[in-house]
Design an enzyme around this catalytic site. Sequence first.
Site, short mmCIF file in Angstrom:
data_model
loop_
_atom_site.label_atom_id
_atom_site.label_comp_id
_atom_site.label_asym_id
_atom_site.label_seq_id
_atom_site.Cartn_x
_atom_site.Cartn_y
_atom_site.Cartn_z
N GLY A 124 -8.72 -16.08 -31.10
CA GLY A 124 -7.75 -15.84 -30.04
C GLY A 124 -8.00 -14.50 -29.37
O GLY A 124 -8.72 -13.64 -29.89
N CYS A 125 -7.41 -14.33 -28.19
CA CYS A 125 -7.67 -13.11 -27.42
C CYS A 125 -7.09 -11.89 -28.11
O CYS A 125 -7.78 -10.88 -28.31
CB CYS A 125 -7.13 -13.26 -26.01
SG CYS A 125 -5.43 -13.83 -25.89
N TYR A 126 -5.82 -11.94 -28.51
CA TYR A 126 -5.22 -10.80 -29.21
C TYR A 126 -5.92 -10.51 -30.55
O TYR A 126 -6.21 -9.35 -30.87
CB TYR A 126 -3.72 -11.02 -29.45
CG TYR A 126 -2.83 -10.81 -28.26
CD1 TYR A 126 -2.75 -9.57 -27.62
CD2 TYR A 126 -2.03 -11.83 -27.77
CE1 TYR A 126 -1.91 -9.36 -26.54
CE2 TYR A 126 -1.18 -11.63 -26.67
CZ TYR A 126 -1.12 -10.39 -26.07
OH TYR A 126 -0.28 -10.19 -25.00
#
Lengths: 346, 346, 346, 346
Positions: free
Chosen positions: B149-151
């Site tokens: 995921g991005c985070y």
Amino acid sequence: MVNVAVVGGTGYGAVELIRLLNKHPHVHLKSIISHSQSGTEIKEVYPHLTNIINVQMNEWNIQGLSSDVDVVFFATPPGVSQKLVPECRKNNIACIDLSGDFRLTSQEVYETWYGTSAASEDYLQEATYGLTELYEQEIMNSKLISNPGCYPTATLLALLPIVKKGWVNVESIIIDGKSGVSGAGRKVGLGTLYSEINENLKAYKLGEHQHIPEIEQFIQKESGQETQVTFTTHLIPMTRGLMCTIYVDLNEEKTTEELINFYTDVYSQHPFVRVRQEGIYPATKEVSGSNYCDIGIHADARTGKVTIVSVIDNLVKGAAGQAIQNLNVMNGWDVTLGLKEIPMYP
Amino acid sequence: MVNVAVVGGTGYGAVELIRLLNKHPHVHLKSIISHSQSGTEIKEVYPHLTNIINVQMNEWNIQGLSSDVDVVFFATPPGVSQKLVPECRKNNIACIDLSGDFRLTSQEVYETWYGTSAASEDYLQEATYGLTELYEQEIMNSKLISNPGCYPTATLLALLPIVKKGWVNVESIIIDGKSGVSGAGRKVGLGTLYSEINENLKAYKLGEHQHIPEIEQFIQKESGQETQVTFTTHLIPMTRGLMCTIYVDLNEEKTTEELINFYTDVYSQHPFVRVRQEGIYPATKEVSGSNYCDIGIHADARTGKVTIVSVIDNLVKGAAGQAIQNLNVMNGWDVTLGLKEIPMYP
Amino acid sequence: MVNVAVVGGTGYGAVELIRLLNKHPHVHLKSIISHSQSGTEIKEVYPHLTNIINVQMNEWNIQGLSSDVDVVFFATPPGVSQKLVPECRKNNIACIDLSGDFRLTSQEVYETWYGTSAASEDYLQEATYGLTELYEQEIMNSKLISNPGCYPTATLLALLPIVKKGWVNVESIIIDGKSGVSGAGRKVGLGTLYSEINENLKAYKLGEHQHIPEIEQFIQKESGQETQVTFTTHLIPMTRGLMCTIYVDLNEEKTTEELINFYTDVYSQHPFVRVRQEGIYPATKEVSGSNYCDIGIHADARTGKVTIVSVIDNLVKGAAGQAIQNLNVMNGWDVTLGLKEIPMYP
Amino acid sequence: MVNVAVVGGTGYGAVELIRLLNKHPHVHLKSIISHSQSGTEIKEVYPHLTNIINVQMNEWNIQGLSSDVDVVFFATPPGVSQKLVPECRKNNIACIDLSGDFRLTSQEVYETWYGTSAASEDYLQEATYGLTELYEQEIMNSKLISNPGCYPTATLLALLPIVKKGWVNVESIIIDGKSGVSGAGRKVGLGTLYSEINENLKAYKLGEHQHIPEIEQFIQKESGQETQVTFTTHLIPMTRGLMCTIYVDLNEEKTTEELINFYTDVYSQHPFVRVRQEGIYPATKEVSGSNYCDIGIHADARTGKVTIVSVIDNLVKGAAGQAIQNLNVMNGWDVTLGLKEIPMYP
């Protein structure tokens, strides 16, 4: 490999040249020249270049350049390149000038609109206007390219095809220009502060913009007729992107379909100009980061007016990208070298 | 050449994959799959692809794919890839999944945080977490990559080096996440309308974001300790870019300089992670459009806390770029192939 | 009617004071003072005031002021009001200072964090900190108000209620601050150019911001304990609005519901502080143009941490609005006079 | 006190009416009507109204309204008010309609441009066009006001003074319209998602916008001549604000100075229209949140064209503000009641 230097290293035009030159398979960036930041590493001014471009900026030094580089790009304020280009040409260095110094053939017109003295007559005559799609032959044989302004690029690619055909009533031309703020460069000023621009829309320089004589010069050249265009510029709350919404009367009636077919044909061999289908108009984000100029056309049956919408990324096709496109033409390379990019969307 | 397909053709993740795959010298994009837009040309949905990607989108069809493609990228909503990956793997097609379906090793945890049923146990075990810099060896030997995921990407690249060393008090971790709106995808909804986001700043999903268990899973793996992280997400009025500002207590005292030297060393062989000098913190625009993760570090002598600022382009290193980086590793290619880009600035 | 003057006429703080004072039924704006623009009509600097505020800006002149005005508002850079306030007080003019010159009681702390010399001891002792909701009694009896900084306003309104109760472990406080760009004022500088801020997110001044000692001073005052807070500031690509996301450990366990009930009760007589329901967090646009401070609270059962989200319009509750709220208190007027506004949404 | 109801409670037009009505000394907001959100408290849809407007939205109910309210404001999509206005008028409730349903006197023209059936002939004849500055006398005597569209407001205030004089060649009129995104309302759609609008500029509906016949109807009325205007609309990446850049040929030569003097004179008794000095053009932020329409004029000596730049806040003078201005006129109140606001800058 062609060795190049970029002059004007701390401005947005120069940093965009650096971004694009870095993709070019046949180019080596030898030197970045900045008067104000000489001795500084470029990454201190632009941290996004960290670990990619490890170069200290230098002062202008024609001896050093003449032994090192084949081509110099000027991304400098008005009045600079007119002094430095002669030094380069005497040393047989090719020049691509992104400033306005060599765009106007008349010294008098330059001095009226720019308010400073013009380049010398010899070099004005040597310079070739680098609107690539229109003047490819001349560019191929030139060593001094005057890269077009951002508004003239979007306007002339949209207008010259029908102007050359004699279809346009050249007295009717109105250009409503809209530009992102990066066009104003990285100069510090009240008018380009975030809080002044964001959530705001301004008109500026009505009837006074120095791109007016540049546009008129080429409409006159291609139509053989005197013209004064009405040109208004607006500052749009966005960083990149430029649109010209152009209104003209035609001398003979054409439908939208006929015009779209004509433009599609004219630009069929020019990969960076894309013509939209009927009822579809280009948006600036659709060319963001790329060298495309996208065009939409509407001939209004009710009013008889033709409206042409033309968009570019002002820093690419309106500056650094077209400069590299011209470099490709000058060297006989594929015109898309280093410029084959899908626009960044969203 | 490796032939690839992209599933989820109308979302921002897919269109960013298309942009980046187009630069890759060893990849051929054979097919774009979209359930909702099957039969439509991609340029009708994304006019910026006009004259570049002339492809009609198709329905999912495993027979067609198995004869045509070597790798499938999934840029799909939760719950989709868990159904389609097994079909691919049975036909020996490698998979790179950008969704969250294969990130959590525990079905129970997945179901708690995602609210839908999890992928089957077999495939969860087969999947390799594609945080490239940390798990290169495993990725090299895998045919099913679960792209982070991005985070979690921004967080784990910033935290895992000191977590692995045992320097972090894992009970102290606070992550203040801030993301551009493209992270929400191209789904139509009230919350992502321009007039709701522009000139606005929102906190959302406090303590409920599905990236929490993903971050915790890898901190636990690398520390050998249970951990619950405090994680808040904020929607920033920008399209691209993501920052995590991370606060931790260390088990042993370190100066900013020591930490910067340590991180610089850890990532010295990893070109996409760049560590800033003392007193300099990265900004999201400095990685825009690129696969970089830039990190700034501040150990506060007054408070004893360490603050780490980590930025990525959520659509590149946080999604499509890291997916291609993983493709490079899987194929034994240079990890930067197709990804050598200067960030687009400004 | 109370006659007032505004000093610092070309900054955003001053122009926001002018906007709000214009709504006030009991105030007459007699004079706008600007050193740099003395002699200029305010509408030439701010055309939005055309036909509304027809006033020429003047130089500072204590004789003129002492016969004309009852209250002077200072919206000036650091170091200015400390010189001018004594002149006013000697002439019995009340002062409301929006700068930081009278906020810190210790000259030494001021000089450490601001890097210039502090106001004189006498006036520091006379000054009352104008956090209206907390110090209404003191403000009522003061003629020299030191208006709080924007970040301290959002932080202290969110924290002091539980700090006063002794619920907060004051060593655990982390404040992740996020501000719109108008907080940087109308000073011309590279860092606040549109093209540098737009589509960008920056962290700045980690551990160095001059609002740190201001926040600490009041947490110490209300808790009776020494404290060093961890405070990070971020520049958000928006003009107005400020959010503090605050992380604390409590000394005793509280649920979200208990905390929301407690805050709702604490602020029940204070119309400008609004507490959101469980699971709802305020967004900055929900207070835009208004004097509200909106607060959302989340006590995380998993992690034990409490997160408080506090938003204000940095130019209103964080500056000009709170200054007028203090004027209302000083005069015994309804605290909402001139400030009864529905926020501007969208 | 006048009791009013607002219909269309969840849209931006309605919420702006609520904001402005709340400032009005003689108005009491009795009821907010929303079909889709009936039974919901308005603060749940718009949290910025918390503690200010504590009202549950209701279904339309003419019996309830007829006993409760004097005036109904319609901020509804096309086709709604044409059904509800007759119910009100039969019960002697005055109506101010912000939609387009009663703007066009010809049913046929309405049906061509709006694509749905028109209001009944009786009510079309009863309706008065609420361009306050131009039709104050008629508005004073009307109970059914058709509030102008946003683009027509900016255009007609800029054009009608010289059209009435007969100075304009009505065949030459070109209007380049540019609007913030709030003009599209709060309808959920792909085209108004943040990531599609931000850092983007789009032209839309060339020659098809339903404001074209509205503009033409009043130019024809005031000139006595048939006209077809060329009108292009652009979506600007900002929430509020609208600019029309208007190009016309005059039948007799006028200097910029003459035109500015003429407009200044025409609007001298109309506080909401402000004319800029020569060489200065208004920006949309200079009217933000306010009922002003600011006008700049340039007569180009080179080209003979006149360019007029006209800006409004589309939600205020272009919708809710002008509606309240009309309410003031209908009641014989000072036209500025509830609308005396300094624009919010920055």
